[in-house]
Design an enzyme around this catalytic site. Structure first.
Site, PDB file in Angstrom:
ATOM      1  CG  HIS A 188      -2.711   0.507 -14.254  1.00  0.00           C
ATOM      2  ND1 HIS A 188      -3.610  -0.095 -13.237  1.00  0.00           N
ATOM      3  CD2 HIS A 188      -2.652   1.701 -13.858  1.00  0.00           C
ATOM      4  CE1 HIS A 188      -4.159   0.970 -12.488  1.00  0.00           C
ATOM      5  NE2 HIS A 188      -3.672   2.188 -12.945  1.00  0.00           N
ATOM      6  CG  ASP A 196      -1.993   4.704  -8.047  1.00  0.00           C
ATOM      7  OD1 ASP A 196      -1.362   5.582  -8.083  1.00  0.00           O
ATOM      8  OD2 ASP A 196      -3.214   4.627  -8.539  1.00  0.00           O
ATOM      9  CG  HIS A 211      -6.081   4.842 -11.108  1.00  0.00           C
ATOM     10  ND1 HIS A 211      -5.111   5.832 -10.925  1.00  0.00           N
ATOM     11  CD2 HIS A 211      -7.000   5.224 -11.755  1.00  0.00           C
ATOM     12  CE1 HIS A 211      -5.728   6.818 -11.480  1.00  0.00           C
ATOM     13  NE2 HIS A 211      -6.723   6.477 -11.847  1.00  0.00           N
ATOM     14  CG  ASP A 241      -3.231   8.259  -8.633  1.00  0.00           C
ATOM     15  OD1 ASP A 241      -3.321   7.776  -7.412  1.00  0.00           O
ATOM     16  OD2 ASP A 241      -3.192   7.668  -9.518  1.00  0.00           O
TER      17      ASP A 241
HETATM   18 ZN   LIG Z   1      -3.211   5.716 -10.187  1.00  0.00          ZN
END
Ligand SMILES: [Zn+2]
Length: 346
Positions: A125, A162, A164, A249
């Site tokens: 990120h 991931d 996200h 995750d």
């Molecule tokens: Zn993540």
């Protein structure tokens, strides 16, 4: 048995986030599992080094790098609503980024076929001038740039599994035709980016492939995505090295997200990456840890990932699989993505 590298350094535990889902216990759970299972003894240790400020500056603005160092010197600063800098966080982050660079060197020298970077803080990120989502420096983007600048690679692919969307990595290479960014992620969800219409821009149009997925997506859909989207995309792109943002995750037990993946599915995903790397780029594969916040799921998923890199059958995990019906409309969504990117014609 192929040689598989593991990058790990105790300094990663000193990025002290306190009561936060991204904490040092995550890595302790993983190293404990690797020791208990005997896996650690079958891996080749690759020593991490510190990334230099010039290497961080491949991706990040120098004022931002200075601000992270300053924040660590202040002894505890929140850089955004969920990203904390403790006194040792800058040093840990330098070695997390540098761990990826040491792994690139080991893979490209042929010392190991593949390498797993068991690092924190995570990176995908992190934006050029901003910390975000538990991430300080974008470890994988810095590794991609290092592979190109220091080893002369031209085309590099990044697969981000991931849960996200890796907005920082996407931003780093959005207009770059020589880096393929392929991401599966829960959507709509944090950080809000990653719609399938985000496909790159300018010369890089088409080398960003986003696969946004509804909550509840499980193992079978991921197998389908790997076969019908990822495989043709990588064959068409012909990378010289494959890197992966390995976030766990998406596991059904994860407290932060809503997907339905199992540890076994992560093993299958990594096995797919291993096979594609062997087919397309001499097996050169680097994985770097991003998220994963259920300690048991994280430890067993990484265990399964390392077992498949070693060409072993994954040990059945204690959590098992979750039976999840395919989300409504998922086949149509995947067909649209395949058609938009021309993957149905590869
Ligand atoms: Zn993540």
């Amino acid at each position: 048995m192929p040689a598989v590298g593991l990058v790990y350094d105790p300094i990663y535990l000193e990025h002290d986030t306190g009561h936060h889902p991204e904490n040092a216990i995550r890595l302790q759970a993983v190293t404990g599992h690797l020791e208990e299972s005997g896996l650690m003894a079958r891996l080749r240790s690759v020593a991490a080094r510190d990334a230099t400020v010039d290497e961080l500056a491949y991706i990040h603005e120098s004022d931002y790098i200075d601000s992270v160092r300053w924040a660590a010197g202040r002894g505890g600063v929140w850089l955004d609503a969920d990203t904390f800098v403790s006194p040792r966080s800058y040093d840990a982050a330098l070695r997390a980024a540098g761990g990826g660079l040491a792994a690139v060197d080991a893979v490209l020298a042929g010392e190991v076929e593949s390498a797993f970077c068991l690092v924190r803080p995570p990176g995908h990120h992190a934006m050029p001038a901003r910390a975000m989502g538990f991430c300080l420096f974008n470890n994988i983007a810095i590794a991609v740039e290092y592979a190109r600048r220091s080893h002369g690679l031209r085309r590099v692919a990044v697969v981000d599994f991931d849960v996200h969307h890796g907005n920082g990595t996407q931003a780093a290479f959005y207009a770059d035709p020589d880096v393929l960014y392929f991401s599966t992620h829960e959507y709509p969800f944090y950080p809000g980016t990653g719609h399938w219409r985000e496909m790159g821009q300018g010369a890089g149009l088409g080398t960003t492939i986003n696969v946004p997925l509804p909550a509840g997506t499980g193992d079978g859909i991921f197998a389908h995505i790997w076969k019908d989207l990822l495989t043709p995309a990588l064959r068409r792109f012909e990378p010289q090295m494959l890197l992966a943002s390995a976030g766990y995750d998406g596991h059904f037990a994860d407290p932060l997200a809503g997907m339905a993946l199992s540890c076994a599915s992560f093993g299958e995903q990594v096995a797919g990456l291993r096979d594609l790397a062997r087919e397309l780029c001499g097996g050169r594969l680097l994985l770097t840890l991003e998220g994963g916040y259920d300690f048991t799921a994280l430890a067993w998923s990484i265990g399964a990932s390392l077992e498949v890199l070693l060409d072993e059958q994954p040990t059945p995990d204690p959590l098992g699989r979750r039976d999840s019906p395919p989300p409504v409309g998922i086949d149509d969504l995947l067909s649209v993505i395949a058609g938009t990117h021309g993957l149905d014609r590869v």
